[in-house]
Design an enzyme around this catalytic site. Structure first.
Site, PDB file in Angstrom:
ATOM      1  N   ARG A 148       0.934  -1.123  -0.055  1.00  0.00           N
ATOM      2  CA  ARG A 148       0.013   0.104  -0.082  1.00  0.00           C
ATOM      3  C   ARG A 148       0.949   1.344  -0.222  1.00  0.00           C
ATOM      4  O   ARG A 148       1.781   1.266   0.629  1.00  0.00           O
ATOM      5  CB  ARG A 148      -0.908  -0.063   1.204  1.00  0.00           C
ATOM      6  CG  ARG A 148      -2.240  -1.296   1.308  1.00  0.00           C
ATOM      7  CD  ARG A 148      -3.052  -1.133   2.010  1.00  0.00           C
ATOM      8  NE  ARG A 148      -3.778  -0.148   2.193  1.00  0.00           N
ATOM      9  CZ  ARG A 148      -4.836   0.058   3.203  1.00  0.00           C
ATOM     10  NH1 ARG A 148      -4.700  -0.671   4.097  1.00  0.00           N
ATOM     11  NH2 ARG A 148      -5.506   1.247   3.114  1.00  0.00           N
ATOM     12  N   SER A 156      -7.550  12.530   3.016  1.00  0.00           N
ATOM     13  CA  SER A 156      -7.326  11.278   3.879  1.00  0.00           C
ATOM     14  C   SER A 156      -7.222  11.482   5.478  1.00  0.00           C
ATOM     15  O   SER A 156      -6.248  12.392   5.488  1.00  0.00           O
ATOM     16  CB  SER A 156      -6.168  10.624   3.246  1.00  0.00           C
ATOM     17  OG  SER A 156      -5.479   9.519   4.204  1.00  0.00           O
ATOM     18  N   ASP A 192     -15.381   3.554   2.916  1.00  0.00           N
ATOM     19  CA  ASP A 192     -15.148   2.239   3.377  1.00  0.00           C
ATOM     20  C   ASP A 192     -16.593   1.468   3.148  1.00  0.00           C
ATOM     21  O   ASP A 192     -16.793   0.291   3.163  1.00  0.00           O
ATOM     22  CB  ASP A 192     -15.047   1.929   5.045  1.00  0.00           C
ATOM     23  CG  ASP A 192     -13.265   2.418   5.133  1.00  0.00           C
ATOM     24  OD1 ASP A 192     -12.693   2.762   4.188  1.00  0.00           O
ATOM     25  OD2 ASP A 192     -13.142   2.837   6.363  1.00  0.00           O
TER      26      ASP A 192
HETATM   27  C1  S3P Z   1      -9.136   5.646   8.404  1.00  0.00           C
HETATM   28  C2  S3P Z   1      -9.195   6.432   7.173  1.00  0.00           C
HETATM   29  C3  S3P Z   1      -9.705   5.859   5.690  1.00  0.00           C
HETATM   30  C4  S3P Z   1     -10.492   4.755   5.675  1.00  0.00           C
HETATM   31  C5  S3P Z   1      -9.810   3.656   6.756  1.00  0.00           C
HETATM   32  C6  S3P Z   1      -9.708   4.113   8.238  1.00  0.00           C
HETATM   33  C7  S3P Z   1      -8.659   6.124   9.580  1.00  0.00           C
HETATM   34  O1  S3P Z   1      -8.598   5.845   5.072  1.00  0.00           O
HETATM   35  O2  S3P Z   1     -10.300   4.278   4.479  1.00  0.00           O
HETATM   36  O3  S3P Z   1     -10.296   2.698   6.700  1.00  0.00           O
HETATM   37  O4  S3P Z   1      -9.098   5.542  10.537  1.00  0.00           O
HETATM   38  O5  S3P Z   1      -8.538   7.218   9.689  1.00  0.00           O
HETATM   39  P1  S3P Z   1      -7.794   7.119   4.335  1.00  0.00           P
HETATM   40  O6  S3P Z   1      -7.199   7.797   5.280  1.00  0.00           O
HETATM   41  O7  S3P Z   1      -6.681   6.260   3.658  1.00  0.00           O
HETATM   42  O8  S3P Z   1      -8.940   7.477   3.532  1.00  0.00           O
END
Ligand code: S3P
Length: 424
Positions: free
Chosen positions: A120, A163, A310
């Site tokens: 990732r 994000s 999600d």
């Molecule tokens: C999360 C943020 C999201 C989400 C992940 C959990 C978090 O990801 O998809 O399951 O706990 O901050 P991204 O920040 O990559 O969008």
């Protein structure tokens, strides 16, 4: 472990949704930064959140379970100078948030993970941290990340991505950096970090899409984690598409940066009602009643995407039962999740007989009244795909078998027990 699912009779009853994964991670991490003792009520039993607990243990916190979901964290001896190897398992949140925590501390740590996590993208957190002066070794911006912590400089960072993991990483680096660290995002992503840091006394300010943080000490306070709307989502969709269903989901987190699925379901015509809500540790929490209903297709894109990122796999299942088409766009980052969630979702739903096709940044579903089933599907080591495929199986004409269903344990080990409870 392969699991088979057959066409379901109506779902009825009440469930208390287990702890939010995002908030559990943050509760444990922030508790480990207080230098004191913090009790966390209702900590997630998912494997990802266990990875976070193991990491804070390795970094010197004492972690004691008072019962199955109540955990006491004593961080009086944490974050001592030394060399650490930290296993993030499958958890992107652990890797990205700990990068921010560790980059500013006097220690050296290697953050590594399983096969999926090692593929990732980590550039999104390495770039801002390097701008702050962090020293990070990596292989082509992927894990393992070797972080040699040191004093950092504050930055004013404008992220191209909405994000929460990137935002949280920068804010956590800023929490231990003298001066004003600023972070802006194009759309609002989940704001649990900001809320919990504020609750624990950090000097943090949020103005629209910008957050500002100064070096602060966190106060050890008792924390309670609400239920995960991303886990509730599977039951919201299941009850909406299985005829004659009527269920109540209790203790669901209703933070507006996470409730995109509720907005979309209401727009599609779902019968969904918020019964009661209150604030717990700076987070809105409530009960939701949902009943079977007829649906229409919708277009989903733009600012709502981070508010339901999600939930998009299970929204595809919902859309497969709607009349008309549902178009999802602006969701290219779905390809960087635990699997390429666009490609894998589309290929497996097609096997079941759903009329779905892939686009570069999303997918298009043409709803229909019957889904064939009668096949085996793969979850690609992805917990949310496994549960979404299960929900699709509840309305398929013939049995669907999902391979390696144990991947649900990453976020929701109670999933099957809860589903059977609503069917009994
Ligand atoms: C999360 C943020 C999201 C989400 C992940 C959990 C978090 O990801 O998809 O399951 O706990 O901050 P991204 O920040 O990559 O969008």
């Amino acid at each position: 472990m392969d699991i088979s699912v057959e066409k379901s009779k109506s779902l009825k009853g009440q469930l208390t949704i287990p702890a939010d994964k995002s908030i559990s991670h943050r509760a444990a991490m922030f508790a480990s930064l207080t230098g004191g003792s913090v009790r966390i009520n209702n900590y997630s039993l998912g494997a990802d959140c266990k990875s976070t607990l193991e990491i804070i243990k390795t970094l010197g916190s004492r972690v004691e379970f008072l019962d199955e979901t109540t955990v006491l964290i004593d961080s009086s001896d944490a974050y001592k100078n030394g060399l650490y190897r930290l296993d993030c398992g499958n958890s992107g949140t652990s890797m990205r948030l700990f990068s921010g925590i560790l980059a500013s501390r006097e220690l050296e740590a290697t953050l590594y993970g399983d096969q999926s996590l090692s593929k990732r993208p980590m550039k999104r957190v390495i770039t801002p941290l390097e701008l702050m002066g962090a020293k990070i070794k990596h292989s082509k911006y992927c894990a393992p990340l070797v972080i040699k912590g040191d004093e950092l400089y504050p930055i004013d960072y404008r992220s191209q991505l909405a994000s929460a993991q990137v935002k949280s990483c920068v804010l956590l680096a800023g929490l231990n950096t003298v001066g004003l660290t600023k972070f802006s995002e194009p759309f609002k992503s989940r704001d649990h970090t900001e809320r919990l840091l504020e609750y624990m006394g950090a000097d943090i300010m949020v103005e629209g899409l910008t957050c500002k943080i100064q070096k602060s000490r966190l106060i050890p306070r008792e924390l309670s984690v609400c239920g995960d709307i991303s886990s509730a989502a599977f039951f919201l969709v299941a009850a909406t598409i299985v005829p004659d269903s009527d269920i109540i989901l209790k203790n669901v987190g209703l933070n507006s940066t996470r409730t995109g699925i509720i907005d979309v379901m209401q727009k599609m015509g779902a019968r969904l009602e918020i019964l009661e809500s209150k604030s717990v540790c700076n987070e809105l929490v409530g009960d939701i009643r949902v009943q079977y209903s007829e649906l229409v297709g919708v277009e989903i894109g733009g600012e709502i995407i981070p508010r339901l990122i999600d939930e998009l796999p299970v929204i595809a299942v919902l859309a497969s039962r709607a009349s008309g088409s549902t178009i999802v766009r602006d969701a290219a980052d779905l390809r960087n999740k635990e699997s390429d969630r666009i490609k894998c979702l589309v290929s497996e739903l097609q096997k079941i007989g759903v009329n779905i096709s892939e686009t570069t940044d999303g997918f298009v579903v043409h709803g229909k009244s019957k889904i064939d089933g009668g096949c085996h599907v793969e979850c690609y080591h992805d917990h949310r795909l496994a549960m979404s495929l299960y929900v699709a199986g509840l309305v398929a004409e013939s049995k669907v078998t999902i391979r390696d269903f144990q991947w649900v344990d990453i976020s929701f080990p109670e999933f099957l027990r809860f589903m059977y409870q609503l069917q009994s």
